[in-house]
Design a protein around this motif. Sequence first.
Motif, PDB file in Angstrom:
ATOM      1  N   ALA A  52       7.033  -7.299   0.552  1.00 43.74           N
ATOM      2  CA  ALA A  52       6.241  -5.932   0.572  1.00 43.74           C
ATOM      3  C   ALA A  52       5.149  -6.151   1.373  1.00 43.74           C
ATOM      4  O   ALA A  52       4.612  -4.999   1.345  1.00 43.74           O
ATOM      5  CB  ALA A  52       6.228  -5.589  -0.886  1.00 43.74           C
ATOM      6  N   ASN A  53       4.998  -7.126   2.133  1.00 43.68           N
ATOM      7  CA  ASN A  53       3.606  -7.113   2.823  1.00 43.68           C
ATOM      8  C   ASN A  53       2.405  -7.141   2.368  1.00 43.68           C
ATOM      9  O   ASN A  53       1.456  -6.774   2.856  1.00 43.68           O
ATOM     10  CB  ASN A  53       3.773  -6.129   4.103  1.00 43.68           C
ATOM     11  CG  ASN A  53       2.999  -6.650   5.285  1.00 43.68           C
ATOM     12  OD1 ASN A  53       2.982  -7.735   5.264  1.00 43.68           O
ATOM     13  ND2 ASN A  53       2.622  -5.560   5.752  1.00 43.68           N
ATOM     14  N   ARG A  54       2.624  -7.578   0.781  1.00 41.42           N
ATOM     15  CA  ARG A  54       1.177  -7.582   0.042  1.00 41.42           C
ATOM     16  C   ARG A  54       0.723  -8.828  -0.195  1.00 41.42           C
ATOM     17  O   ARG A  54      -0.264  -9.130  -0.928  1.00 41.42           O
ATOM     18  CB  ARG A  54       1.381  -6.843  -1.115  1.00 41.42           C
ATOM     19  CG  ARG A  54       1.886  -5.339  -0.832  1.00 41.42           C
ATOM     20  CD  ARG A  54       0.852  -4.388  -0.849  1.00 41.42           C
ATOM     21  NE  ARG A  54       1.245  -3.107  -0.728  1.00 41.42           N
ATOM     22  CZ  ARG A  54       1.470  -2.174  -1.951  1.00 41.42           C
ATOM     23  NH1 ARG A  54       1.196  -2.645  -3.019  1.00 41.42           N
ATOM     24  NH2 ARG A  54       1.766  -0.927  -1.302  1.00 41.42           N
ATOM     25  N   THR A  69      14.245   0.423   4.330  1.00 40.74           N
ATOM     26  CA  THR A  69      13.262   0.925   3.461  1.00 40.74           C
ATOM     27  C   THR A  69      13.385   0.042   2.084  1.00 40.74           C
ATOM     28  O   THR A  69      14.391  -0.252   1.584  1.00 40.74           O
ATOM     29  CB  THR A  69      13.711   2.491   3.271  1.00 40.74           C
ATOM     30  OG1 THR A  69      15.179   2.337   2.917  1.00 40.74           O
ATOM     31  CG2 THR A  69      13.423   3.292   4.286  1.00 40.74           C
ATOM     32  N   LEU A  70      12.217   0.180   1.630  1.00 42.84           N
ATOM     33  CA  LEU A  70      12.136  -0.810   0.341  1.00 42.84           C
ATOM     34  C   LEU A  70      11.502  -0.074  -0.853  1.00 42.84           C
ATOM     35  O   LEU A  70      10.658   0.701  -0.803  1.00 42.84           O
ATOM     36  CB  LEU A  70      10.821  -1.942   0.942  1.00 42.84           C
ATOM     37  CG  LEU A  70      10.712  -2.946  -0.057  1.00 42.84           C
ATOM     38  CD1 LEU A  70      11.765  -3.871   0.017  1.00 42.84           C
ATOM     39  CD2 LEU A  70       9.322  -3.747   0.592  1.00 42.84           C
ATOM     40  N   ALA A  71      11.873  -0.161  -1.950  1.00 38.08           N
ATOM     41  CA  ALA A  71      11.412   0.131  -3.259  1.00 38.08           C
ATOM     42  C   ALA A  71      11.207  -0.882  -4.118  1.00 38.08           C
ATOM     43  O   ALA A  71      12.077  -1.745  -4.315  1.00 38.08           O
ATOM     44  CB  ALA A  71      12.418   1.222  -3.874  1.00 38.08           C
ATOM     45  N   TRP A  72       9.849  -0.952  -4.536  1.00 42.80           N
ATOM     46  CA  TRP A  72       9.531  -2.194  -5.157  1.00 42.80           C
ATOM     47  C   TRP A  72       8.989  -1.592  -6.827  1.00 42.80           C
ATOM     48  O   TRP A  72       7.969  -0.869  -6.538  1.00 42.80           O
ATOM     49  CB  TRP A  72       8.400  -2.792  -4.362  1.00 42.80           C
ATOM     50  CG  TRP A  72       7.773  -4.111  -5.053  1.00 42.80           C
ATOM     51  CD1 TRP A  72       7.991  -4.911  -6.192  1.00 42.80           C
ATOM     52  CD2 TRP A  72       6.262  -4.194  -4.718  1.00 42.80           C
ATOM     53  NE1 TRP A  72       7.028  -5.749  -6.400  1.00 42.80           N
ATOM     54  CE2 TRP A  72       6.041  -5.395  -5.663  1.00 42.80           C
ATOM     55  CE3 TRP A  72       5.249  -3.922  -3.934  1.00 42.80           C
ATOM     56  CZ2 TRP A  72       4.721  -6.021  -5.602  1.00 42.80           C
ATOM     57  CZ3 TRP A  72       4.061  -4.261  -3.599  1.00 42.80           C
ATOM     58  CH2 TRP A  72       3.891  -5.493  -4.897  1.00 42.80           C
ATOM     59  N   MET A  74       6.841  -2.809  -9.528  1.00 38.80           N
ATOM     60  CA  MET A  74       5.929  -3.925  -9.850  1.00 38.80           C
ATOM     61  C   MET A  74       6.062  -4.285 -11.495  1.00 38.80           C
ATOM     62  O   MET A  74       6.850  -3.413 -12.089  1.00 38.80           O
ATOM     63  CB  MET A  74       4.359  -3.575  -9.590  1.00 38.80           C
ATOM     64  CG  MET A  74       4.343  -3.225  -8.234  1.00 38.80           C
ATOM     65  SD  MET A  74       2.789  -2.369  -7.739  1.00 38.80           S
ATOM     66  CE  MET A  74       2.917  -2.025  -6.132  1.00 38.80           C
ATOM     67  N   VAL A  78       3.192   2.118 -12.952  1.00 34.30           N
ATOM     68  CA  VAL A  78       1.910   2.768 -13.350  1.00 34.30           C
ATOM     69  C   VAL A  78       2.109   3.647 -14.519  1.00 34.30           C
ATOM     70  O   VAL A  78       3.166   4.507 -14.635  1.00 34.30           O
ATOM     71  CB  VAL A  78       1.492   3.674 -11.968  1.00 34.30           C
ATOM     72  CG1 VAL A  78       0.343   4.541 -12.367  1.00 34.30           C
ATOM     73  CG2 VAL A  78       1.183   2.649 -11.173  1.00 34.30           C
TER      74      VAL A  78
END
Lengths: 189, 274
Positions: A52-54, A69-72, A74, A78
């Motif tokens: 995710a480039n984090r 397209t990416l859905a992550w 965590m 939240v």
Amino acid sequence: MTPEPLLVANGLVAGYKEPVVGPFSIAVGVGEVVGLWGANGSGKSTLLRAIANRARIFAGTLEHSSRLTLAWQMQQPVRLDEMPLNGHDYLRYARADRVAPPARLAPWLDRRIDALSGGQFQLLAVWAILGGRSDLVMLDEPTNNLDPGSEQLLVEMLRSEQGHRAALVVSHERQFLDQACSRIFELGE
Amino acid sequence: MSWETLLDPMFRIPFAAGLLVALVLPMLGVLLRLRDEWLAALGFAHLAGASGLIGMAAGIPVVLGASLGALAGALLKSLGHFRGNTVYVLMILVGWAATLLVAANTALGSMMGHALVEGQLYFASTAHLISALVYTVLAIILLSRMIPVLVRARMFPGLEIPHRHVTWWSHLGFDVLVALGMALGTSTLGLMGAFALVFVPPWLAFRWASHWRACLAISVGLGVLAYILAFAVALLWDQPFGPTLVAVLLVLASLALVRGDVSGGRRRPPPASG
């Protein structure tokens, strides 16, 4: 026949100030549900963060289409103390409209999401990601707070047709991954 | 006390200008609360108050001067990548100190300082009304586009990864919208009156609403109701508008406390499976 690759990692070493995981190589193809399994601290979540480039990539390559397209989801979705959104709002803002949600979720959709139990909210949060149209779905420990019945529903969600996309699922529960995934990679081997 | 005062044409422009501000600020407050950034509104309001006064000393209209200060705060917040509430507290301190020092050292500043604190709505001019009208139309158009992006970014940070530039522009745009709204609110309703409209209605709406649109509607409805009540009370009993508006909003909140909806907070169920 090998599925068309969406994501290819070659000798990937990732971490933050220092490397945490790798070298690691994997190819994830269209329609696959790939599990990542390993002990605590083996770097499963860091790998997702790197995709995710984090997280920082120290060595190796990570290739995917620039239009991927990416859905992550965590490890901890939240969840605010007060959330004046009901389940319909939650799924609408997640754009989870690819297919109708599972019947099990229907009774919860009219309730505020801060009134749901931990397990109910976790399932809804997972569906918010799975019900969307992203090419690659990444779920980090999606079985958190789930009882065996809900875990089985999650397995069914993942085993149902994924269309032209793939899922990467991180979990420390091997049995769940065995049931839900078409392939499993073990980190820290 | 004269009921005819309420219908006096002299008060139509101030009433309309304030009503437009009371319509928008509670809507912004809902998003600020969702983003846990409601203290930013108080920071912008203090900067707006100070820069409005400093601008007047330089011959700039108060609405424009207030907007420039609040905009500077919004840019500082967006581009500075500050974490937590520290930057908002610094804005409050800078704005407070500057306001009181300018007020203490100039005659006009002293008068206008009191006006900004007390909220001299009845002196709102046609310029205030036109500014409020343009701002309200712009805010409604922009918010209809920004709300989905802002809610998604808050609730699903893992969904916005491929569209970070869109999200960034929406965050900056929202900060600018809040800054301008607080500047307009501070120069028409007073500093604390504007802040109370951003804080109290969303606070109650977050507890009462069964879904998101209801939350926005309740917040706006409470803000407008409180504004109309405060306008009437302040005019009929010759009271300063800002404190009257804050008092009316607090009475509404007290009624909610008596109902038991707010005091204990919404109970979150234990993280059991379900």
